[in-house]
Design a protein around this motif. Structure first.
Motif, short mmCIF file in Angstrom:
data_model
loop_
_atom_site.label_atom_id
_atom_site.label_comp_id
_atom_site.label_asym_id
_atom_site.label_seq_id
_atom_site.Cartn_x
_atom_site.Cartn_y
_atom_site.Cartn_z
N GLY A 108 0.76 -1.24 0.00
CA GLY A 108 0.00 0.00 0.00
C GLY A 108 0.79 1.29 0.00
N LEU A 109 2.04 1.28 -0.43
CA LEU A 109 2.83 2.50 -0.53
C LEU A 109 2.60 3.14 -1.90
CD1 LEU A 109 4.35 0.83 1.74
CD2 LEU A 109 6.36 2.20 1.13
N ARG A 110 2.62 4.48 -1.94
CA ARG A 110 2.32 5.18 -3.18
C ARG A 110 3.50 6.01 -3.73
NH1 ARG A 110 -1.26 3.79 -6.36
NH2 ARG A 110 -1.12 5.88 -7.24
N LYS A 111 4.25 6.69 -2.87
CA LYS A 111 5.23 7.68 -3.34
C LYS A 111 6.57 7.03 -3.66
CE LYS A 111 5.93 11.94 -4.48
NZ LYS A 111 5.66 13.06 -3.58
N LEU A 112 7.00 7.21 -4.92
CA LEU A 112 8.23 6.60 -5.42
C LEU A 112 9.04 7.66 -6.16
CD1 LEU A 112 10.00 4.08 -6.12
CD2 LEU A 112 8.57 3.82 -8.17
N VAL A 113 10.26 7.91 -5.69
CA VAL A 113 11.17 8.85 -6.34
C VAL A 113 12.42 8.08 -6.76
CG1 VAL A 113 12.50 10.97 -6.10
CG2 VAL A 113 10.31 10.73 -4.92
N VAL A 114 12.77 8.17 -8.04
CA VAL A 114 13.83 7.33 -8.60
C VAL A 114 14.88 8.17 -9.31
CG1 VAL A 114 14.33 5.40 -10.14
CG2 VAL A 114 12.14 5.48 -8.93
N VAL A 115 16.15 7.83 -9.07
CA VAL A 115 17.26 8.47 -9.78
C VAL A 115 17.54 7.69 -11.06
CG1 VAL A 115 19.65 9.23 -9.66
CG2 VAL A 115 18.27 9.14 -7.58
N SER A 116 17.45 8.36 -12.18
CA SER A 116 17.83 7.78 -13.46
C SER A 116 19.08 8.52 -13.94
CB SER A 116 16.67 7.89 -14.46
OG SER A 116 17.01 7.32 -15.70
N ALA A 117 19.11 8.95 -15.18
CA ALA A 117 20.27 9.70 -15.69
C ALA A 117 19.84 10.56 -16.86
CB ALA A 117 21.38 8.74 -16.12
N TYR A 118 20.47 11.71 -16.99
CA TYR A 118 20.20 12.55 -18.16
C TYR A 118 20.67 11.80 -19.41
CZ TYR A 118 19.69 16.73 -20.99
OH TYR A 118 19.28 17.63 -21.94
#
Length: 217
Positions: A108-118
């Motif tokens: 039931g977690l909603r907030k996801l912040v992910v590091v990708s790359a330019y």
């Protein structure tokens, strides 16, 4: 907030943990070698595990309010590309994120912040040609994995933000950074501390929800 950071012992992961702690948050630092994280706080929990193992991820996710993903391959890119030797499997970003999303949905977690790359996804065509050539020659497998990772995130029904920093450095943080959802950048490098700081801001707010954000100093 109670936040779990996957890939917490990498440069960006560590910077994110530090920013979270300075902001007063409860933090779980998840990594294969979590005990190597030099930070210490009564609000920090070190958790050793492998994001490629679904059971490790599922045990780690419950009890948190948000997730930050800073997974990646830290080995020398020439060794990975030419010798095919890496301490970290080159599918860590896509497969690890897939496991994390599955666990988030289950609990039931909603907030996801992910590091990708330019240079991935929406900024692929904006990358200057020398960088395109370098990526193709040295980082082909890692960039392909990040492409898959971003698609996995976009296909989820979570509240996500994808952050695409330019070249990462260990320099002192800048007073200002440029965060652009159109892919615009100002410089070709950015300190990791600034990236960690922005990840925390993205986690707390909704301004960049369901967008990829190019980040430069």
């Amino acid at each position: 907030m109670r936040v779990i950071v996957f890939g917490a012992t990498g440069g960006t992961g560590r910077a994110t943990v530090q920013e979270l702690l300075e902001g007063g948050h409860q933090v779980t630092a998840f990594s294969r070698h979590a005990d190597q994280l030099e930070l210490r706080s009564e609000r920090l929990h070190l958790l050793s595990g492998d994001a490629l193992f679904p059971e490790d991820v599922e045990c780690a996710v419950p009890g948190h309010d948000a997730v930050v993903v800073a997974l990646g391959v830290n080995d020398n890119p020439l060794k990975v590309r030419v010798l095919h030797r890496s301490r970290t499997p080159t599918n860590i970003c896509s497969e690890g994120t897939r496991n994390i999303i599955r666990a988030m949905k289950k609990h039931g977690l909603r907030k996801l912040v992910v590091v990708s790359a330019y240079g991935v996804g929406e900024t692929r065509d904006l990358l200057p040609w020398p960088f395109k050539m370098a990526y193709r020659l040295l980082l082909k497998e890692q960039m392909a994995d990040k492409e898959l990772q971003e698609q996995v995130i976009r296909d989820s029904d979570l509240d996500w933000v994808i952050v695409q920093p330019v070249g990462l450095t260990n320099a002192r943080p800048k007073d200002e950074v440029l965060a652009s959802s159109s892919g615009r950048v100002r410089h070709t490098t950015i300190p990791r501390r600034n990236v960690g700081r922005f990840l925390v801001q993205a986690m707390l707010g909704d301004r960049f929800l369901y967008r990829s954000v190019a980040l430069s100093s």
